[in-house]
Design an enzyme around this catalytic site. Sequence first.
Site, PDB file in Angstrom:
ATOM      1  N   GLY A  65      -5.643   6.036  -0.624  1.00  0.00           N
ATOM      2  CA  GLY A  65      -4.941   5.410  -1.742  1.00  0.00           C
ATOM      3  C   GLY A  65      -5.911   4.688  -2.643  1.00  0.00           C
ATOM      4  CG  ASN A  66      -5.078   4.137  -6.352  1.00  0.00           C
ATOM      5  OD1 ASN A  66      -4.242   3.277  -6.627  1.00  0.00           O
ATOM      6  ND2 ASN A  66      -4.861   5.442  -6.582  1.00  0.00           N
ATOM      7  NE  ARG A  67      -9.125  -3.399  -5.765  1.00  0.00           N
ATOM      8  CZ  ARG A  67      -9.999  -3.996  -6.571  1.00  0.00           C
ATOM      9  NH1 ARG A  67     -11.159  -3.405  -6.836  1.00  0.00           N
ATOM     10  NH2 ARG A  67      -9.717  -5.164  -7.107  1.00  0.00           N
ATOM     11  CB  ALA A  75      -3.838   4.540 -10.045  1.00  0.00           C
TER      12      ALA A  75
END
Length: 408
Positions: free
Chosen positions: A211-213, A279
């Site tokens: 995943g990402n932030r 995102a």
Amino acid sequence: MSDRKPRVVLGVGGGIAAYKACEVLRGLTESGHDVRVVPTEAALNFVGAATFEALSGHPVHTGVFTEVPEVQHVRVGKEADLVLVVPATANLLAKAAHGIADDLLTNTLLTARCPVVFFPAMHTEMWEHPATRDNVALLRSRGAIVTEPDSGRLTGVDTGKGRLANPAEIVDLARLLLAAPGALPRDLEGVRVVISAGGTREPLDPVRYLGNRSSGKQGYALARVAAQRGAEVTLVAGHTVALPDPAGATVRHVSTALELREAMHAEAASADVVVMAAAVADFRPATRADVKIKKSDELPDPVVTLDRNPDILAELVRDRRPGQLVVGFAAETGDEQGSVLDHARVKLKRKGADLLVVNAVGDGKAFETEDNSGWLLAADGTERSIPLGAKAQLASTVWDAVVGLIKR
């Protein structure tokens, strides 16, 4: 430069949602605003004056015959930078629309020369009644802002449209209007927009994921502002930091990049404007383990093979309908090959979007923050710097640009 705190009048109507005005009051005072609470007499049946006084630091009155030498029925409105009515009941909307001034709050509404914002809360039947709809239209025609209410649980067992917007959303919109008083015109009425927000999660096993932030806050701000500017909004939301659904928007929740891709293509088929603010993970594990991958000294470390996720923005540009506008977002960092803007210009040309919002990321920028900055690049070669401000302010800037393209 003056260090005077922005002065906000918080009018409170006599509905069950009056208790949520306390959360709005707390959010505004904690973010540096001087808030004067002006309730109706009926509102005090739900929340006592002592509560509002303790949270605001100001005395609370409902009538015009207190502090008469101060002429407060005129002064309170004239000195305000912003007036909020939370909740705005059907009764209050009717009084405001027809200029009835029978208490301190309704007098304040007549004397205020700053932005006045009504946040409705009532049963669905009351909100949809022709009298209420006419009153809302009349108020809007005179320059007042009447926001779209939320949908959900109402008083008792009833559910429908008419629920008060989330207090955090109200505070967010208040901050926006104090920074940019003209940020919520009704210039997107009749326009259907689809917005993606948040990060995607690509499962590795039942426990882990790539995943990402991304917090989703910027995409949600885009949806919130668009809905209050009159658009029909669908928000396709990936994973976020437990954000409340924006009032006036329809929300579809997804998890993976492929799920987001499917939802965006389906919704974009009938949209006038498509905004890809999510995102999306660039890669996903080629295989997903059915059980948790164990860490063991007896076994070799696992090797994760990645597959490339589709370029959803490029696909949406390729498949767009005639006249449809597509807005992309790009999170960039500079490197040896070029600056943030250098990479963004190349990306805009490659993707083919009408607008590209570029955020410099890293060092506490953009991701997981309340504020944002960047650049707005257009396909015609124009570029605009967006100064640091609340994410709702950036959203307003984007919609201003979209409206400009629609009107061409």
